[in-house]
Design a protein around this motif. Structure first.
Motif, PDB file in Angstrom:
ATOM      1  N   VAL A 348      30.589   1.803  -1.259  1.00 45.02           N
ATOM      2  CA  VAL A 348      29.653   0.676  -1.300  1.00 45.02           C
ATOM      3  C   VAL A 348      30.254  -0.516  -0.570  1.00 45.02           C
ATOM      4  CG1 VAL A 348      28.415   1.435  -3.339  1.00 45.02           C
ATOM      5  CG2 VAL A 348      30.471   0.049  -3.627  1.00 45.02           C
ATOM      6  N   MET A 349      30.852  -0.200   0.580  1.00 45.79           N
ATOM      7  CA  MET A 349      31.458  -1.216   1.425  1.00 45.79           C
ATOM      8  C   MET A 349      31.097  -0.939   2.879  1.00 45.79           C
ATOM      9  SD  MET A 349      35.270  -1.294  -0.341  1.00 45.79           S
ATOM     10  CE  MET A 349      35.800  -2.802   0.474  1.00 45.79           C
ATOM     11  N   ASN A 350      31.028  -1.999   3.668  1.00 45.51           N
ATOM     12  CA  ASN A 350      30.968  -1.897   5.119  1.00 45.51           C
ATOM     13  C   ASN A 350      32.338  -2.293   5.641  1.00 45.51           C
ATOM     14  OD1 ASN A 350      28.211  -1.221   5.088  1.00 45.51           O
ATOM     15  ND2 ASN A 350      27.583  -3.370   5.168  1.00 45.51           N
ATOM     16  N   GLY A 351      33.165  -1.301   5.967  1.00 46.81           N
ATOM     17  CA  GLY A 351      34.556  -1.582   6.285  1.00 46.81           C
ATOM     18  C   GLY A 351      35.247  -2.116   5.050  1.00 46.81           C
ATOM     19  N   SER A 352      35.772  -3.337   5.126  1.00 46.69           N
ATOM     20  CA  SER A 352      36.412  -3.955   3.960  1.00 46.69           C
ATOM     21  C   SER A 352      35.503  -4.972   3.287  1.00 46.69           C
ATOM     22  CB  SER A 352      37.728  -4.631   4.383  1.00 46.69           C
ATOM     23  OG  SER A 352      37.481  -5.645   5.334  1.00 46.69           O
ATOM     24  N   ALA A 353      34.257  -5.060   3.733  1.00 45.10           N
ATOM     25  CA  ALA A 353      33.317  -6.016   3.153  1.00 45.10           C
ATOM     26  C   ALA A 353      32.576  -5.388   1.984  1.00 45.10           C
ATOM     27  CB  ALA A 353      32.316  -6.482   4.214  1.00 45.10           C
ATOM     28  N   TYR A 354      32.581  -6.084   0.869  1.00 41.21           N
ATOM     29  CA  TYR A 354      31.876  -5.640  -0.343  1.00 41.21           C
ATOM     30  C   TYR A 354      30.917  -6.746  -0.763  1.00 41.21           C
ATOM     31  CZ  TYR A 354      30.998  -4.426  -5.219  1.00 41.21           C
ATOM     32  OH  TYR A 354      30.387  -4.125  -6.414  1.00 41.21           O
ATOM     33  N   PRO A 355      29.643  -6.380  -1.109  1.00 38.08           N
ATOM     34  CA  PRO A 355      29.065  -5.036  -1.133  1.00 38.08           C
ATOM     35  C   PRO A 355      28.509  -4.631   0.231  1.00 38.08           C
ATOM     36  CG  PRO A 355      27.471  -6.608  -1.968  1.00 38.08           C
ATOM     37  CD  PRO A 355      28.730  -7.386  -1.673  1.00 38.08           C
ATOM     38  N   GLY A 356      28.201  -3.359   0.347  1.00 37.84           N
ATOM     39  CA  GLY A 356      27.614  -2.806   1.558  1.00 37.84           C
ATOM     40  C   GLY A 356      27.447  -1.318   1.358  1.00 37.84           C
ATOM     41  N   GLY A 357      27.267  -0.586   2.443  1.00 35.66           N
ATOM     42  CA  GLY A 357      27.236   0.860   2.358  1.00 35.66           C
ATOM     43  C   GLY A 357      26.110   1.423   1.527  1.00 35.66           C
ATOM     44  N   MET A 358      26.469   2.307   0.592  1.00 37.73           N
ATOM     45  CA  MET A 358      25.507   3.131  -0.135  1.00 37.73           C
ATOM     46  C   MET A 358      24.954   2.381  -1.352  1.00 37.73           C
ATOM     47  SD  MET A 358      26.108   7.162  -1.115  1.00 37.73           S
ATOM     48  CE  MET A 358      26.470   7.655   0.569  1.00 37.73           C
ATOM     49  N   VAL A 359      24.211   1.310  -1.064  1.00 37.90           N
ATOM     50  CA  VAL A 359      23.618   0.458  -2.096  1.00 37.90           C
ATOM     51  C   VAL A 359      22.159   0.220  -1.756  1.00 37.90           C
ATOM     52  CG1 VAL A 359      23.653  -1.775  -3.254  1.00 37.90           C
ATOM     53  CG2 VAL A 359      25.812  -0.744  -2.495  1.00 37.90           C
ATOM     54  N   SER A 360      21.274   0.463  -2.691  1.00 33.61           N
ATOM     55  CA  SER A 360      19.878   0.036  -2.579  1.00 33.61           C
ATOM     56  C   SER A 360      19.512  -0.623  -3.905  1.00 33.61           C
ATOM     57  CB  SER A 360      18.959   1.220  -2.242  1.00 33.61           C
ATOM     58  OG  SER A 360      17.642   0.768  -1.969  1.00 33.61           O
ATOM     59  N   ALA A 361      18.227  -0.689  -4.213  1.00 30.10           N
ATOM     60  CA  ALA A 361      17.846  -1.363  -5.451  1.00 30.10           C
ATOM     61  C   ALA A 361      16.467  -0.918  -5.903  1.00 30.10           C
ATOM     62  CB  ALA A 361      17.860  -2.878  -5.272  1.00 30.10           C
ATOM     63  N   VAL A 362      16.271  -0.971  -7.214  1.00 31.97           N
ATOM     64  CA  VAL A 362      14.940  -0.885  -7.811  1.00 31.97           C
ATOM     65  C   VAL A 362      14.383  -2.304  -7.826  1.00 31.97           C
ATOM     66  CG1 VAL A 362      13.627  -0.338  -9.893  1.00 31.97           C
ATOM     67  CG2 VAL A 362      15.551   1.124  -9.207  1.00 31.97           C
ATOM     68  N   VAL A 363      13.309  -2.511  -7.094  1.00 35.16           N
ATOM     69  CA  VAL A 363      12.745  -3.851  -6.926  1.00 35.16           C
ATOM     70  C   VAL A 363      11.372  -3.896  -7.585  1.00 35.16           C
ATOM     71  CG1 VAL A 363      11.974  -5.599  -5.287  1.00 35.16           C
ATOM     72  CG2 VAL A 363      13.980  -4.188  -4.752  1.00 35.16           C
ATOM     73  N   TYR A 364      11.230  -4.736  -8.613  1.00 37.11           N
ATOM     74  CA  TYR A 364       9.940  -4.919  -9.258  1.00 37.11           C
ATOM     75  C   TYR A 364       9.065  -5.819  -8.390  1.00 37.11           C
ATOM     76  CZ  TYR A 364      11.230  -2.713 -13.699  1.00 37.11           C
ATOM     77  OH  TYR A 364      11.580  -1.802 -14.673  1.00 37.11           O
TER      78      TYR A 364
END
Length: 384
Positions: A348-364
């Motif tokens: 869940v990172m893009n390189g060393s940046a957190y958060p990123g990568g394999m993250v989505s969300a349940v959006v109401y």
């Protein structure tokens, strides 16, 4: 106004309803905005070391489409072409994240995408799937998981003697005799071709299928971008025995682009909905997927229905390579925005940046008119 569905592939809401709920139509133009993350990530990831001569002539991938093969008389043509894949084109949260070359699938006259198009049919129907490699540069095949088919339609050149060389076409007969959510991919030099993007979802609806209020398809994938850079002619060396993924995607996108309502795959719900999510792992690593503030049940695995007596409420499920887990839950939380992500922190990172990568969300839908949602859309690069 375009009234197409937005969100993850499946039964989202219309763009008209999204604009009405969020009030963001035409108000944002901030694709290059900043967000929490490490500004040095671009150099550390190495995903953006491209030159115009190497990537500018390639088409850019589109989000995967759902193809109702039944509506096409049981026939579909699949082809592949090189493309550029922007997992996260913005500068927020460690971006941009780019795979300078992928081998994208497209269906018929549709757009190339990574993952490939979602092929949907009904139990008891046969699909005639033509792999069109007439414009290709290397051999390919198609292999469909789970369903029982004739030997010559298995898609493995080593054991069937059938491969589709450049300039050729080949038609596979794929019976829809195992209902459920499955995977298809190229099975020629699989470690390389699958990792270049030649994979997608194959969905067989059981007879009498009753869809949920909201139903979405979500494909997980990790990438070692050295392969993509090597195939783009860049200075990179890739060894599948020393695979070291540095890019992590949901439906081909890395956070925060995963939250983009049209290019990404947010799980858009309304309070009271029954929600069904088909999780498919197109990669080679396990991904323990966690949804915040909701308890779900895994109702099917790899095309097999789990008996009700064996189900239990949970909030994380680990999806193995090529595995398929179908989750069901009620949208019964306080209407808001809740993460859905892999629970391996480096995923869940893009390189060393957190958060990123394999993250989505349940959006109401009810939470789309808030300031925090507007901020997330800025991170995602939504331009209204």
């Amino acid at each position: 106004m375009d009234d197409s569905l937005i969100g993850a592939p499946g039964s989202g809401i219309s763009r008209r309803d999204f604009v009405k709920a969020s009030g963001l139509g035409g108000t944002l133009a901030l694709a290059g905005c900043t967000a929490p993350g490490d500004a040095s990530t671009e150099q550390q990831m190495g995903n953006t070391d491209t030159t115009p001569a190497q990537s500018s002539d390639l088409p850019t991938t589109s989000p995967p489409e759902v193809v109702d093969v039944d509506e096409q008389g049981g026939e579909v043509t699949i082809s592949s072409l090189p493309a550029r894949h922007d997992a996260h084109p913005g500068e927020s949260m460690g971006g941009p994240v780019e795979l300078p070359q992928v081998w994208a699938f497209k269906a018929d006259d549709g757009d190339p995408s990574v993952p490939g198009p979602i092929l949907r049919t009904t139990e008891g129907e046969d699909m005639e799937v033509t792999l069109d490699n007439t414009g290709g540069m290397r051999p390919h095949t198609l292999h469909f998981h789970a369903v029982q088919k004739k030997w010559e339609d298995d898609g493995v050149p080593t054991t069937t003697g059938i491969r589709v060389d450049p300039g050729e076409k080949h038609t596979y007969t794929i019976p829809a005799n195992v209902p459920g959510t499955h995977l298809y991919h190229c099975h020629y030099q699989t470690p390389r071709h699958l990792d270049m993007g030649m994979y997608g979802i194959f969905r067989v609806d059981p007879k009498g299928y009753e869809p949920a209020d909201k139903e979405y398809f979500v494909t997980l994938k990790e990438w070692d971008s050295r392969l993509n850079r090597q195939m783009a002619g860049m200075d990179a060396s890739y060894d599948p025995r020393n695979r070291n993924p540095d890019t992590f995607t949901i439906n081909g996108k890395s956070a925060p682009r995963t939250l983009h309502p049209e290019d990404g795959s947010p799980i858009i719900v309304e309070r009271g909905d029954t929600v069904r999510v088909h999780l498919v792992n197109g990669g080679y690593m396990d991904h323990p997927m966690h949804i915040h503030n909701h308890r779900f049940q895994v109702v099917a695995k790899d095309g097999g229905v789990i008996p009700e007596a064996a189900r239990h409420d949970q909030d994380v499920t680990s999806v193995p390579p090529a595995g398929r887990h179908t989750l069901e839950f009620e949208a019964d939380a306080d209407p808001g925005i809740y993460l859905m992500h892999c629970h391996k922190v480096n995923h869940v990172m893009n390189g060393s940046a957190y958060p990123g990568g394999m993250v989505s969300a349940v959006v109401y839908k009810e939470a789309m008119d808030t300031d925090i949602f507007e901020q997330l859309m800025e991170y995602a690069g939504y331009e209204g």
